[in-house]
Design an enzyme around this catalytic site. Structure first.
Site, PDB file in Angstrom:
ATOM      1  N   ASP A  32     -12.253  -8.930   4.017  1.00  0.00           N
ATOM      2  CA  ASP A  32     -13.974  -8.693   3.670  1.00  0.00           C
ATOM      3  C   ASP A  32     -14.133 -10.458   3.777  1.00  0.00           C
ATOM      4  O   ASP A  32     -15.818 -10.222   3.808  1.00  0.00           O
ATOM      5  CB  ASP A  32     -13.724  -8.569   1.445  1.00  0.00           C
ATOM      6  CG  ASP A  32     -13.604  -7.115   2.079  1.00  0.00           C
ATOM      7  OD1 ASP A  32     -13.337  -6.143   3.191  1.00  0.00           O
ATOM      8  OD2 ASP A  32     -14.148  -6.667   1.226  1.00  0.00           O
ATOM      9  N   LYS A  72       2.987 -15.038   1.184  1.00  0.00           N
ATOM     10  CA  LYS A  72       2.715 -15.919   0.553  1.00  0.00           C
ATOM     11  C   LYS A  72       5.070 -16.478   0.047  1.00  0.00           C
ATOM     12  O   LYS A  72       4.958 -15.874  -1.120  1.00  0.00           O
ATOM     13  CB  LYS A  72       2.670 -15.159  -0.670  1.00  0.00           C
ATOM     14  CG  LYS A  72       2.565 -15.425  -1.922  1.00  0.00           C
ATOM     15  CD  LYS A  72       1.712 -16.795  -2.575  1.00  0.00           C
ATOM     16  CE  LYS A  72       1.849 -17.595  -3.679  1.00  0.00           C
ATOM     17  NZ  LYS A  72       0.638 -18.438  -3.406  1.00  0.00           N
ATOM     18  N   TYR A  82       0.909  -1.370   0.320  1.00  0.00           N
ATOM     19  CA  TYR A  82       0.205  -0.532   0.053  1.00  0.00           C
ATOM     20  C   TYR A  82       0.625   0.903  -0.365  1.00  0.00           C
ATOM     21  O   TYR A  82       0.183   2.175  -0.058  1.00  0.00           O
ATOM     22  CB  TYR A  82      -0.919   0.385   1.029  1.00  0.00           C
ATOM     23  CG  TYR A  82      -1.762  -0.844   0.962  1.00  0.00           C
ATOM     24  CD1 TYR A  82      -2.057  -1.996   0.215  1.00  0.00           C
ATOM     25  CD2 TYR A  82      -3.525  -0.195   1.642  1.00  0.00           C
ATOM     26  CE1 TYR A  82      -3.267  -2.779   0.362  1.00  0.00           C
ATOM     27  CE2 TYR A  82      -4.584   0.037   1.061  1.00  0.00           C
ATOM     28  CZ  TYR A  82      -4.545  -1.187   0.760  1.00  0.00           C
ATOM     29  OH  TYR A  82      -5.895  -2.276   0.777  1.00  0.00           O
ATOM     30  N   ASP A 130      -3.029 -17.936  -0.466  1.00  0.00           N
ATOM     31  CA  ASP A 130      -4.177 -18.567  -1.029  1.00  0.00           C
ATOM     32  C   ASP A 130      -5.146 -19.350  -0.361  1.00  0.00           C
ATOM     33  O   ASP A 130      -6.301 -19.560  -0.691  1.00  0.00           O
ATOM     34  CB  ASP A 130      -3.911 -18.969  -2.356  1.00  0.00           C
ATOM     35  CG  ASP A 130      -2.348 -20.266  -2.282  1.00  0.00           C
ATOM     36  OD1 ASP A 130      -1.994 -20.284  -1.312  1.00  0.00           O
ATOM     37  OD2 ASP A 130      -1.942 -20.186  -3.061  1.00  0.00           O
ATOM     38  N   ASP A 133      -6.467  -7.166   3.608  1.00  0.00           N
ATOM     39  CA  ASP A 133      -7.122  -6.397   3.457  1.00  0.00           C
ATOM     40  C   ASP A 133      -8.341  -7.342   2.473  1.00  0.00           C
ATOM     41  O   ASP A 133      -9.786  -7.698   2.646  1.00  0.00           O
ATOM     42  CB  ASP A 133      -6.791  -5.147   1.678  1.00  0.00           C
ATOM     43  CG  ASP A 133      -8.010  -4.405   1.379  1.00  0.00           C
ATOM     44  OD1 ASP A 133      -8.674  -3.784   2.254  1.00  0.00           O
ATOM     45  OD2 ASP A 133      -8.190  -5.151  -0.030  1.00  0.00           O
TER      46      ASP A 133
HETATM   47  C1  IPM Z   1     -10.415  -1.063   3.688  1.00  0.00           C
HETATM   48  C2  IPM Z   1     -10.667  -0.187   2.395  1.00  0.00           C
HETATM   49  C3  IPM Z   1      -9.264   0.178   2.608  1.00  0.00           C
HETATM   50  C4  IPM Z   1      -8.237  -0.563   1.788  1.00  0.00           C
HETATM   51  C5  IPM Z   1      -9.453   1.269   1.317  1.00  0.00           C
HETATM   52  C6  IPM Z   1     -11.172   2.044   1.540  1.00  0.00           C
HETATM   53  C7  IPM Z   1      -8.884   2.185   0.988  1.00  0.00           C
HETATM   54  O1  IPM Z   1     -10.896  -1.433   1.138  1.00  0.00           O
HETATM   55  O2  IPM Z   1     -10.409  -0.567   4.886  1.00  0.00           O
HETATM   56  O3  IPM Z   1     -10.558  -2.552   4.706  1.00  0.00           O
HETATM   57  O4  IPM Z   1      -8.007  -0.886   1.594  1.00  0.00           O
HETATM   58  O5  IPM Z   1      -7.672  -0.370   3.150  1.00  0.00           O
HETATM   59 MG    MG Z   2     -11.236  -3.776   2.448  1.00  0.00          MG
END
Ligand code: IPM
Ligand code: MG
Length: 357
Positions: A250, A190, A140, A222, A246
């Protein structure tokens, strides 16, 4: 007395943060918490009002506060802007400016919501895992980065970089959290392909020697993604780099039925923290009073636990959420046939009522 910076941001940010503020006001009135709130700008709205997604004023105010509560940033309106002016840059900027390197993303399944998960109930019931994501380094932020012309064509570059000190400090966070939970850390990397991951693995091993009561294992990213949907309950604490965290967070969030349920904490070395729901600004449903405010309300609970040292009140908020779910109230995203579907505002009011009853 604590001073809290409120950064609603964009999209549904305002309406969900409003509900969390109701909860804070209730704690102030009934538990003499004396939390003072100051509002600030971040994201697209900050760009609209000041020309920057992260005004200096916001950072200055943040540094004078004890904690930060953030809604969400971003929306199609700002996607056309130059990269450095986009709302997401505001979020990445505040994380980095305040050195909030330790991002805690718990994935807890409320038993009342087991049927909202896309996985079978027996796979997810009782799920309680913690993803510890490194938040201010890795690909990042690594340099070089950019898009340039090479050999007559466009060429994109990002760099996955970590100093060993950056790996060690997130490792310590993860081990210390595991000590208070199931005493197992699984480090995700990885290392079969990336040198930066090889170093990650080595440093995690080194850090683990300070925590003989915690078991360390390693998994490739993975496989981790696969295991999260195959058998998520095998994990206690997962620690990983910025990008892998990240993606995996999710995925873990969705195991719990809705990304609308999950809070997060981003902490610096002194446990100063920024608290935010892990979902985004959902511009498509903004202003319709249908967004789920529970992740933001649960972020207040995390704030009380990790930064303000009010464990009882943190538990009280979690209990209030559970009670409201027990009564069958749901926002649209977590509802199934037969539930009492309520809007954002009403959900906020129900939580406050449960807190005060
Ligand atoms: C998160 C989001 C952020 C990230 C974005 C909005 C920059 O997806 O907090 O997970 O990638 O960190
Ligand atoms: Mg995110």
């Amino acid at each position: 007395m604590s001073k809290i910076l409120i950064l609603p941001g964009d999209g549904i940010g305002t309406e969900i943060v409003d509900q969390a503020v109701k909860v804070i006001n209730s704690l102030n009135s009934n538990h003499e918490m004396g939390m003072t709130l100051v509002n600030g700008l971040i994201g697209g709205i900050a760009y609209d009002e000041t020309g920057s997604p992260l005004p200096d004023e916001t950072i200055k105010t943040a540094k004078s506060c004890d904690s930060i509560l953030l809604g969400a940033v971003g929306g199609p309106k700002w996607e056309v802007l130059e990269r450095d002016l986009r709302p997401e840059r505001g979020l990445l900027g505040i994380r980095s400016e305040l050195d909030l390197f330790s991002n805690l993303r718990p994935a807890i399944l409320y038993p009342q919501l087991a049927s909202a998960s896309s996985l079978k109930t027996e796979i997810v019931s009782g799920l309680d895992l913690m993803i510890v994501r490194e938040l201010v380094g890795g690909i990042y932020f690594g340099k070089p980065r950019g898009i340039e012309i090479r050999d007559g064509e466009r060429f994109g570059i990002n760099s996955a970089t970590y100093y060993e000190s950056e790996i060690a400090r997130i490792g310590h966070s993860a081990f210390q959290i595991a000590q208070k939970r199931g005493k197992r850390v699984c480090s995700v990397d990885k290392a079969n392909v990336l040198e930066v991951s090889e170093l990650w693995r080595e440093v995690m091993e080194e850090v683990s020697s300070s925590y003989p009561d915690v078991t360390l294992s390693h998994i490739y990213v993975d496989n981790a993604a696969m295991q999260l949907v195959r058998d998520p309950k095998q994990f206690d604490v997962m620690v990983t780099s910025n990008l892998f965290g990240d993606v995996l967070s999710d995925c873990a969030a969705m195991l719990t039925g809705s990304i609308g349920m999950l809070p997060s904490a981003s902490l610096d070395k002194n446990n100063f923290g920024m608290y935010e729901p892990i979902h985004g600004s959902a511009p498509d449903i903004a202003g319709k009073d249908i967004a789920n405010p529970l992740a933001t309300i649960l972020s207040v609970s995390m704030m009380l636990r990790y930064s303000l040292n009010q464990l009882e009140l943190a538990d009280k908020i979690n209990l209030a959420v559970s009670e409201v779910l027990d009564k069958g109230y749901r926002t649209k995203d977590i509802s199934v046939a037969g539930d009492k579907v309520v809007g954002t505002e009403e959900m906020g009011d129900l939580i406050v009522m449960a807190l005060e009853s």
